[in-house]
Design a protein around this motif. Structure first.
Motif, PDB file in Angstrom:
ATOM      1  N   LEU A 122      18.624  25.577 -11.730  1.00  0.00           N
ATOM      2  CA  LEU A 122      19.720  26.495 -12.020  1.00  0.00           C
ATOM      3  C   LEU A 122      21.064  25.853 -11.711  1.00  0.00           C
ATOM      4  O   LEU A 122      22.056  26.129 -12.369  1.00  0.00           O
ATOM      5  N   ASN A 123      21.074  24.994 -10.706  1.00  0.00           N
ATOM      6  CA  ASN A 123      22.312  24.334 -10.297  1.00  0.00           C
ATOM      7  C   ASN A 123      22.008  22.875  -9.967  1.00  0.00           C
ATOM      8  O   ASN A 123      21.743  22.542  -8.811  1.00  0.00           O
ATOM      9  N   PRO A 124      22.043  21.989 -10.957  1.00  0.00           N
ATOM     10  CA  PRO A 124      21.700  20.581 -10.725  1.00  0.00           C
ATOM     11  C   PRO A 124      22.578  19.884  -9.688  1.00  0.00           C
ATOM     12  O   PRO A 124      22.161  18.898  -9.095  1.00  0.00           O
ATOM     13  N   SER A 125      23.773  20.404  -9.442  1.00  0.00           N
ATOM     14  CA  SER A 125      24.664  19.764  -8.467  1.00  0.00           C
ATOM     15  C   SER A 125      24.604  20.447  -7.094  1.00  0.00           C
ATOM     16  O   SER A 125      25.468  20.208  -6.246  1.00  0.00           O
ATOM     17  N   ALA A 126      23.590  21.261  -6.853  1.00  0.00           N
ATOM     18  CA  ALA A 126      23.469  21.977  -5.582  1.00  0.00           C
ATOM     19  C   ALA A 126      23.363  21.000  -4.413  1.00  0.00           C
ATOM     20  O   ALA A 126      22.829  19.898  -4.540  1.00  0.00           O
ATOM     21  N   SER A 127      23.831  21.441  -3.285  1.00  0.00           N
ATOM     22  CA  SER A 127      23.852  20.643  -2.065  1.00  0.00           C
ATOM     23  C   SER A 127      22.444  20.251  -1.619  1.00  0.00           C
ATOM     24  O   SER A 127      21.538  21.093  -1.581  1.00  0.00           O
ATOM     25  N   LYS A 128      22.263  18.981  -1.272  1.00  0.00           N
ATOM     26  CA  LYS A 128      20.985  18.520  -0.722  1.00  0.00           C
ATOM     27  C   LYS A 128      20.803  19.007   0.717  1.00  0.00           C
ATOM     28  O   LYS A 128      19.683  19.172   1.177  1.00  0.00           O
ATOM     29  N   THR A 129      21.906  19.231   1.416  1.00  0.00           N
ATOM     30  CA  THR A 129      21.818  19.637   2.818  1.00  0.00           C
ATOM     31  C   THR A 129      21.849  21.148   2.994  1.00  0.00           C
ATOM     32  O   THR A 129      21.555  21.644   4.074  1.00  0.00           O
ATOM     33  N   GLY A 130      22.191  21.874   1.955  1.00  0.00           N
ATOM     34  CA  GLY A 130      22.184  23.321   1.997  1.00  0.00           C
ATOM     35  C   GLY A 130      23.522  23.930   2.364  1.00  0.00           C
ATOM     36  O   GLY A 130      24.328  23.322   3.065  1.00  0.00           O
ATOM     37  N   VAL A 131      23.739  25.121   1.851  1.00  0.00           N
ATOM     38  CA  VAL A 131      24.931  25.912   2.159  1.00  0.00           C
ATOM     39  C   VAL A 131      24.482  27.347   2.438  1.00  0.00           C
ATOM     40  O   VAL A 131      23.409  27.767   1.997  1.00  0.00           O
ATOM     41  N   ASN A 132      25.294  28.079   3.146  1.00  0.00           N
ATOM     42  CA  ASN A 132      24.983  29.465   3.466  1.00  0.00           C
ATOM     43  C   ASN A 132      24.794  30.261   2.171  1.00  0.00           C
ATOM     44  O   ASN A 132      25.683  30.284   1.319  1.00  0.00           O
ATOM     45  N   LYS A 133      23.651  30.899   2.046  1.00  0.00           N
ATOM     46  CA  LYS A 133      23.306  31.605   0.807  1.00  0.00           C
ATOM     47  C   LYS A 133      24.286  32.747   0.514  1.00  0.00           C
ATOM     48  O   LYS A 133      24.781  32.878  -0.601  1.00  0.00           O
TER      49      LYS A 133
END
Length: 155
Positions: free
Chosen positions: A28-39
């Motif tokens: 859905l988001n190919p550029s999403a953070s590898k380390t994660g962000v607050n949902k």
């Protein structure tokens, strides 16, 4: 998770038909953070506070309707590794193993506030469903990228 429950309910209405549900990768988001962000913060930025205020009670209700606790807590980010693991599950145990893994990962994400970009979460999910050899796939960031069509998503 909701879609999975809805498909399962539809399949149950037709016991005379053989169905095979196979999970295929889609980012859905190919550029999403590898380390994660607050949902919650990500949803607030993406949709705005007013829309999130409408969405959350609706989602809680829909999840309750299918017997699952929904939470917007935790982190969100890249799902590349979960796609690689789902592909491995299919290779090792067919649709049955893949479906068990998807159920566990969906519960982790939507109900238990776990981040699917965390190798420990993925390893625990694989172990819970009896998927042997998953650690090697998770630990090798290039494993199965080509098979899932995500060759350009390698970290």
């Amino acid at each position: 998770m909701l879609g999975k429950r809805y498909v399962e309910a539809a399949i149950a209405q037709h016991p005379d038909i053989d169905f095979e549900v196979r999970w295929r990768p889609f980012l859905l988001n190919p550029s999403a953070s590898k380390t994660g962000v607050n949902k919650r913060e990500m949803y607030m930025q993406k949709f705005g506070a007013a829309r999130v205020a409408q969405m959350v009670p609706m989602m809680v209700g829909k999840f309750n309707d299918v017997g699952i606790k929904y939470s917007l807590g935790g982190q969100t980010g890249s799902t590349v590794d979960s796609h690689r693991l789902a592909t491995y599950a299919y290779q090792q145990g067919g649709v049955e193993m893949q479906n068990k893994l998807m159920e566990e990962m969906f519960m982790n994400y939507f109900s238990q506030e776990q981040f699917l970009g965390d190798p420990a979460v993925l390893k625990a999910a694989a172990a819970k469903v009896g998927l042997e050899g998953a650690d090697a796939i998770i630990d090798d960031p290039s494993a199965l990228l080509e098979e899932v069509g995500l060759i350009n998503c390698q970290s």
